[in-house]
Design an enzyme around this catalytic site. Structure first.
Site, mmCIF file in Angstrom:
data_model
loop_
_atom_site.group_PDB
_atom_site.id
_atom_site.type_symbol
_atom_site.label_atom_id
_atom_site.label_comp_id
_atom_site.label_asym_id
_atom_site.label_seq_id
_atom_site.Cartn_x
_atom_site.Cartn_y
_atom_site.Cartn_z
ATOM 1 N N ILE A 118 -1.988 -3.832 -4.428
ATOM 2 C CA ILE A 118 -2.455 -5.148 -4.193
ATOM 3 C C ILE A 118 -2.342 -5.281 -2.939
ATOM 4 O O ILE A 118 -0.985 -4.789 -1.757
ATOM 5 C CB ILE A 118 -0.526 -6.060 -4.618
ATOM 6 C CG1 ILE A 118 -0.364 -5.382 -5.873
ATOM 7 C CG2 ILE A 118 -0.002 -7.138 -4.373
ATOM 8 C CD1 ILE A 118 0.765 -5.840 -6.522
ATOM 9 N N GLY A 120 0.125 3.661 -9.634
ATOM 10 C CA GLY A 120 -0.978 4.217 -11.378
ATOM 11 C C GLY A 120 -2.210 4.970 -9.985
ATOM 12 O O GLY A 120 -2.115 4.066 -8.550
ATOM 13 N N LYS A 170 11.042 -0.384 -0.436
ATOM 14 C CA LYS A 170 9.653 -1.386 -0.379
ATOM 15 C C LYS A 170 10.306 -3.062 0.461
ATOM 16 O O LYS A 170 9.258 -3.319 1.963
ATOM 17 C CB LYS A 170 9.123 -1.810 -1.657
ATOM 18 C CG LYS A 170 8.012 -0.547 -1.654
ATOM 19 C CD LYS A 170 8.118 -0.254 -3.303
ATOM 20 C CE LYS A 170 7.254 0.430 -4.261
ATOM 21 N NZ LYS A 170 7.585 0.900 -5.908
ATOM 22 N N THR A 183 -1.096 12.736 -7.403
ATOM 23 C CA THR A 183 -2.079 11.527 -8.784
ATOM 24 C C THR A 183 -2.342 10.487 -7.588
ATOM 25 O O THR A 183 -4.240 10.471 -7.500
ATOM 26 C CB THR A 183 -0.737 10.586 -9.144
ATOM 27 O OG1 THR A 183 -0.057 12.026 -9.513
ATOM 28 C CG2 THR A 183 -1.266 9.961 -9.657
ATOM 29 N N GLU A 227 10.655 8.681 -14.791
ATOM 30 C CA GLU A 227 10.207 10.179 -14.782
ATOM 31 C C GLU A 227 11.501 10.305 -15.347
ATOM 32 O O GLU A 227 12.635 10.006 -15.892
ATOM 33 C CB GLU A 227 10.466 9.698 -12.809
ATOM 34 C CG GLU A 227 9.354 9.105 -12.402
ATOM 35 C CD GLU A 227 8.974 9.821 -11.309
ATOM 36 O OE1 GLU A 227 9.084 11.842 -10.647
ATOM 37 O OE2 GLU A 227 8.717 9.676 -9.897
ATOM 38 N N GLY A 269 5.047 7.403 -19.594
ATOM 39 C CA GLY A 269 4.664 7.970 -18.504
ATOM 40 C C GLY A 269 5.081 6.997 -17.388
ATOM 41 O O GLY A 269 5.095 6.793 -16.432
ATOM 42 N N VAL A 279 3.949 -0.289 -0.291
ATOM 43 C CA VAL A 279 4.376 -0.999 -1.707
ATOM 44 C C VAL A 279 2.687 -1.361 -2.307
ATOM 45 O O VAL A 279 1.853 -2.178 -2.357
ATOM 46 C CB VAL A 279 4.752 -2.702 -0.005
ATOM 47 C CG1 VAL A 279 5.834 -3.352 -0.936
ATOM 48 C CG2 VAL A 279 5.743 -2.067 0.858
ATOM 49 N N GLU A 283 -0.885 0.618 3.365
ATOM 50 C CA GLU A 283 -0.981 -1.023 2.727
ATOM 51 C C GLU A 283 -0.724 -0.381 0.907
ATOM 52 O O GLU A 283 0.566 -1.197 0.427
ATOM 53 C CB GLU A 283 -2.146 -0.800 2.649
ATOM 54 C CG GLU A 283 -2.659 -2.283 1.351
ATOM 55 C CD GLU A 283 -1.848 -3.832 1.657
ATOM 56 O OE1 GLU A 283 -1.997 -4.323 2.959
ATOM 57 O OE2 GLU A 283 -0.671 -3.591 1.008
#
Lengths: 428, 428
Positions: free
Chosen positions: B136, B302, B205, B13, B190, B187, B132, B129
């Site tokens: 952002i 995402g 995280k 992804t 999982e 979605g 986490v 980066e």
């Protein structure tokens, strides 16, 4: 580890915060960041401040030039403010090969390109994180982490004074004059509140943000600006009824027809991330083509928050000097995007009219809106007092120029007393 | 301008998002950031992905080692995930003198120090980066803009799946099983939701965030972790009655007795900046000694948001290589702070008991709390059904160990059926 020697010019609120942070953490910065930073010399016209801050007399001068001319200094921190002496100090410091850290929004919003080009020409840094949003990291994320994006929108609450006032008006139903007096009493507003309440402070900040985000220069005089003076508790109450809130937003958008940039009271839905930013807090909402929506929140003013950003910049400059490398980010103005005329803005409008309490008024007004292709999304009509009614319209997306023309015609109708409020609506 | 050649390992992804962003913006990065980045080689075990992504066969390999061994590559992007092969790939890439960009939270939360030390030893970058908060910017602000602070608190909503589920439970009164099924259908969760709903993802995280914020290593196995499986709509409804909301928070605090770190459902006031972070959004709230409160908000997962962070890191590495300079920030583990036992935690507690609907119950329970020095701030008693009542306590600040001892004794009382819920309360 060599000591990075710093000259601090301007010993006001932020300057004293810088002195406090370095006093507290210099040893930590050596250990954690690998840099040794010494505030070596200080300048201020008000020489009484030297003793107040416990500074050694021999490190202090009433003449900024003495620091600029000192070849032993690596960095100048400019905290004078304004665009006169400060601009001279910054340009001369850069020309002398010193990196500069500044909190000066007015300077960066008027002469930003000149200053960045001068820094690049001298192979030194110019950093200005504190110029927008106090201690909130926003300039650096735009220049670094978010560089991978085409930024679509930068929009923020960047003035704590007016956000405090609007929060009080919304939470407690107070009017503008009452909250202004309160903000002044609590030290959140100045005796002359013009720069805040008329939106000029926010205009400077959005000019800086847009310039960085879109890699194209915008100066503050190009930002159409409306403040909050004419906002009434009635409009805030109507907004709440509609599930919205009114914030003074500084908005910049990349559009196909150029950069849309402006500052004005704005109605946003209460579910919008900016809607719950209250009190003196600031937040900058950024939309990028890959990252989607992001927001950066924090204290937008105050001695230590602003000094946090100044010292953060200073540490970055020190790391760069310590490593013997050149600055990696120079002037960000690589594009020349046109600015879009606000007459061409297309957004929603909240419009409050005072009208005669007679039959036919709604129809008369509707026909004028229709003739100007302004489509109405909702109408609320209330009787204000004997013979006088109030009508509140929210339009669908409409062109600013069309709304203005329609309102001119509407105000000329016999049955309409006045346009009591026009507030742009975001996110419709 | 030299071309920075990149090997991308792992074409899932996030990898496909990286390919999309560079396809769209490579020319922009040349102009705006002054770097030319070429995705030169690709590796994935699933060789079917090469054609799906339109990659030239000669640039692709099913063997990561081929990329590690390629001296023409400057940077490796590791998007395999996990701590097995990924760790090997990262360490070998660093050893071969390549900088590494990764989105791998498990790796950084278990072997972060090893990886950072390896990068420093080779004089290259390790950037993470995307590990986490998706896109952002948070690792970079902690390492740079906020370095001027002693960070006191890092606390966040760092798992979008559970935040989506809790938002649905709160907004629509749904139960855990219903919202989990819905999240899976949409979605957002999982098929095996363990890592999300049991808090392990959030634990990784916060281990990373705490390590950077406090300059001291914490690994994910050291983080006391509770998930959201046992949360009931009843607790969410009580929280709302009390002007609060329940979020799965990952919390890290610097205290005099060490680092307080944990993941668990947490009751916070609705006025807290994290309380209005809803749906799949993430936010990290940071308090520093100078900057005060800040918060970083955005999409935590995402393809494109995570790829935004990966490419942001890549551009920084490219700028650094382009400028010929060494990395300025190496391993951040300059301190060794102890971890505080969760038994020593002092916070507020929301406690829901099911009890017999008889006189004297409140007094019996109160006397046990009192004996353990757990002071009660508020009590709500409701009859649940015939003969059964429900009592909801909120305590003042109390020691975790004392609360646990008190509850053991309370559960042994004849009149008490069970402890239905214990939820820690922040910000009391």
């Amino acid at each position: 580890m060599r000591t990075i020697r710093v000259g601090l010019i301007g010993l006001g609120t932020v300057g004293s915060g810088v002195i406090e942070i370095l006093g507290r953490h210099r040893e930590d910065f050596r250990r954690r960041a690998g840099v040794d930073i010494e505030l070596a010399r200080f300048a201020d016209r008000n020489t009484a401040r030297f003793a107040d801050l416990g500074l050694a007399a021999e490190a202090c001068s009433d003449d900024a030039q003495a620091l600029i001319d000192d070849p032993s200094l690596d960095v100048i921190i400019e905290l004078i403010g304004g665009t006169g002496i400060a601009r001279d100090v910054v340009l001369k410091s850069l020309a002398s090969g010193k990196s500069v850290v500044t909190a000066n929004k007015a300077l960066m919003a008027t002469s930003g390109e000149e200053v960045m080009v001068a820094a690049e020409a001298s192979g030194v840094d110019i950093r200005f994180e504190a110029s927008v949003g106090g201690g909130i990291p926003i300039i650096e994320p735009l220049k670094h982490s978010l560089t991978s994006n085409e930024i679509v929108t930068v929009m923020g609450i960047v003035n704590g004074t007016t956000n405090y006032m609007l929060t009080r008006m919304a939470d407690d139903g107070l009017d503008y004059d009452t909250v202004l007096a309160e903000a002044q009493a609590r030290g959140f507003a100045e005796a002359d509140p013009t720069a805040d309440v008329d939106g000029h402070d926010a205009a400077a900040k959005i000019a800086i943000l847009a310039s960085i985000a879109f890699n194209s220069r915008v100066v503050m005089s190009q930002v159409p600006t409306e403040g909050i003076r004419s906002l009434s508790p009635a409009d805030i109450a109507y907004a709440r009824e509609m599930g919205s809130t009114i914030k003074l937003l500084a908005i910049a958008r990349r559009t196909d027809s150029g950069v849309d940039i402006r500052v004005h009271p704005t109605m946003i839905r209460t579910s919008h991330p900016l809607a719950s930013v209250n009190g003196v807090y600031n937040a900058i909402y950024v939309v990028g083509d890959s990252v989607g929506e992001t927001m950066f929140f924090g204290e937008g003013a105050g001695s230590l928050p602003a000094a946090s950003a100044v010292v953060g910049d200073l540490i970055e400059v020190a790391r760069r000097i310590q490593s013997g490398s050149a600055p990696t980010v120079g002037c960000t103005c690589t594009e020349v995007l046109p600015l879009r005329d606000i007459a061409d803005l297309e957004t929603g409008y909240y419009i409050r009219l005072e009208v005669a309490d007679k039959p036919g008024v709604l129809a008369a007004v509707a026909s004028v809106f229709g003739a100007h292709e302004v489509s109405i999304a909702s109408v609320i009509q209330k009787r204000a007092e004997e013979g006088v009614a109030e009508i509140v319209y929210v339009t669908h997306c409409a062109r600013e120029a069309s709304v203005r023309s329609a309102l001119s015609e509407i105000e000329a109708l016999d049955v309409v007393s006045r346009t009591a409020a026009v507030i742009r609506v975001e996110d419709i």
